[in-house]
Write an enzyme that holds these catalytic residues in place. Structure first.
Site, PDB file in Angstrom:
ATOM      1  N   TRP A  30      -4.930  -9.115  58.238  1.00 41.12           N
ATOM      2  CA  TRP A  30      -5.591  -9.182  59.555  1.00 41.12           C
ATOM      3  C   TRP A  30      -5.731 -10.614  60.064  1.00 41.12           C
ATOM      4  CZ3 TRP A  30     -10.252  -5.214  59.197  1.00 41.12           C
ATOM      5  CH2 TRP A  30      -9.728  -3.915  59.227  1.00 41.12           C
ATOM      6  N   GLU A 117       0.856 -19.715  56.997  1.00 43.09           N
ATOM      7  CA  GLU A 117      -0.139 -20.345  57.879  1.00 43.09           C
ATOM      8  C   GLU A 117      -1.076 -21.256  57.086  1.00 43.09           C
ATOM      9  OE1 GLU A 117      -1.321 -16.648  59.634  1.00 43.09           O
ATOM     10  OE2 GLU A 117       0.601 -16.582  60.681  1.00 43.09           O
ATOM     11  N   GLU A 187       8.351 -13.759  53.673  1.00 40.55           N
ATOM     12  CA  GLU A 187       7.982 -13.812  55.087  1.00 40.55           C
ATOM     13  C   GLU A 187       8.727 -14.968  55.747  1.00 40.55           C
ATOM     14  OE1 GLU A 187       4.005 -11.637  55.792  1.00 40.55           O
ATOM     15  OE2 GLU A 187       3.584 -13.754  55.522  1.00 40.55           O
ATOM     16  N   GLY A 193       5.073 -13.217  63.835  1.00 37.38           N
ATOM     17  CA  GLY A 193       4.475 -13.256  65.175  1.00 37.38           C
ATOM     18  C   GLY A 193       5.478 -13.427  66.298  1.00 37.38           C
ATOM     19  N   GLY A 254       1.169  -8.143  59.849  1.00 41.03           N
ATOM     20  CA  GLY A 254       0.148  -8.893  60.580  1.00 41.03           C
ATOM     21  C   GLY A 254      -0.273  -8.135  61.825  1.00 41.03           C
ATOM     22  N   GLY A 255       0.224  -8.564  62.967  1.00 43.66           N
ATOM     23  CA  GLY A 255      -0.202  -8.036  64.275  1.00 43.66           C
ATOM     24  C   GLY A 255      -0.262  -6.515  64.352  1.00 43.66           C
TER      25      GLY A 255
END
Ligand code: 13P
Length: 269
Positions: A30, A117, A187, A193, A254-255
């Site tokens: 998340w 990230e 990833e 993203g 993710g999203g």
């Protein structure tokens, strides 16, 4: 923060069943989204949508604050809860940090390590990831180790070198008998993203390379049993094609995991 609490007949934290057949793992990352209240509301919608789904292992990794309330909300459902990071020490003067024993004490069973990230914004190195991986194994938290290359590295044909460095240092000092629970998430940073995931063929080929690198270091049985997830713009429409590939053992989402309906569709690909 009080959430709905179910009787506990779910997995005990840290006791993660790893099938030799590589049971697919579908994990939601998340990132920095959702308050504890929003996490509980999500669980209320999500749980009925995936009730009885046992084909895959499902894990949700919310921000630290939502870990405990979410764990209470999903308790008994078979869904695992993961953190997005942790410190490598058990305790100490590390302001702002959270340790593996602290996570375990509230029922967290999985932890994402070395997400791109964190490598980018928090300057985490391969050696930091390695220290955290050793700690996760010691504390029996299932580690999901993220690796991946940036666009420029792929275009310049350096993908395998980058992955090899991340694997070599990331797994340094890990013995074959300690490696059973390790999950790797490939990833590609250019896909995160972006709305555009890697093609199933590129992902499959890269996963095969990652598995061969693991094989070289940790042997056949570790490599054959290790789950390698794909992450980067996974969506309900792209999941089946990605997961149909032999080398792809799940997804780190993710999203598209932020909406319970969308994540349920991914889980039921
Ligand atoms: P997106 O699915 O939003 O591309 O994020 C992928 C990711 O970083 C999961 O860890």
């Amino acid at each position: 923060m009080e959430c709905k609490r179910e009787p506990s007949d779910g997995p005990t934290p840290g006791e993660v069943e790893i099938a030799s057949t590589r049971k697919p793992l579908i994990a939601a990352n998340w990132k920095m989204y959702k308050t504890p209240v929003e996490a509980c509301a999500y669980a209320e919608t999500f749980l009925p949508l995936v009730a009885g789904h046992t084909r895959d292992e499902i894990a949700i990794c919310p921000p630290f604050l939502a870990l405990e309330p979410l764990e209470k909300s999903v308790r008994g459902s078979g869904i695992f809860i993961g953190a997005q990071d942790m410190h490598s020490e058990k305790e100490g003067a590390f302001t702002g940090e959270i340790s593996a024993p602290m996570l375990k004490s509230i029922g967290v069973s999985h932890v994402i390590l070395g997400h791109s990230e964190r490598r980018h914004y928090n300057y985490e190195s391969d050696w930091d990831v390695n220290r955290k991986l050793h700690a996760a194994i010691r504390q029996q938290v299932t580690p999901i180790v993220c690796i991946g290359e940036v666009q420029e590295e792929r275009e310049e044909g350096r993908t395998n070198d980058v992955l090899l460095r991340q694997i070599k240092i990331g797994l340094e000092g890990i013995k074959p008998d300690e490696a059973a629970t390790i999950v790797i998430a490939y990833e590609p940073i250019w896909a995160i993203g972006s709305g555009q995931s890697a093609s199933p063929e590129i992902a499959d080929e890269t996963h095969a390379f990652i598995r061969s690198a693991v094989r070289e270091r940790l042997g056949n049985s570790v490599a054959d049993g290790m789950r390698i997830l794909y992450g980067g713009s996974v969506k309900p429409e792209t999941t089946a094609a990605l997961l149909s590939k032999d080398e792809i053992d799940g997804a780190l989402v993710g999203g598209a995991s932020l909406d319970p309906e969308s994540f349920a569709k991914i889980v039921k690909y």
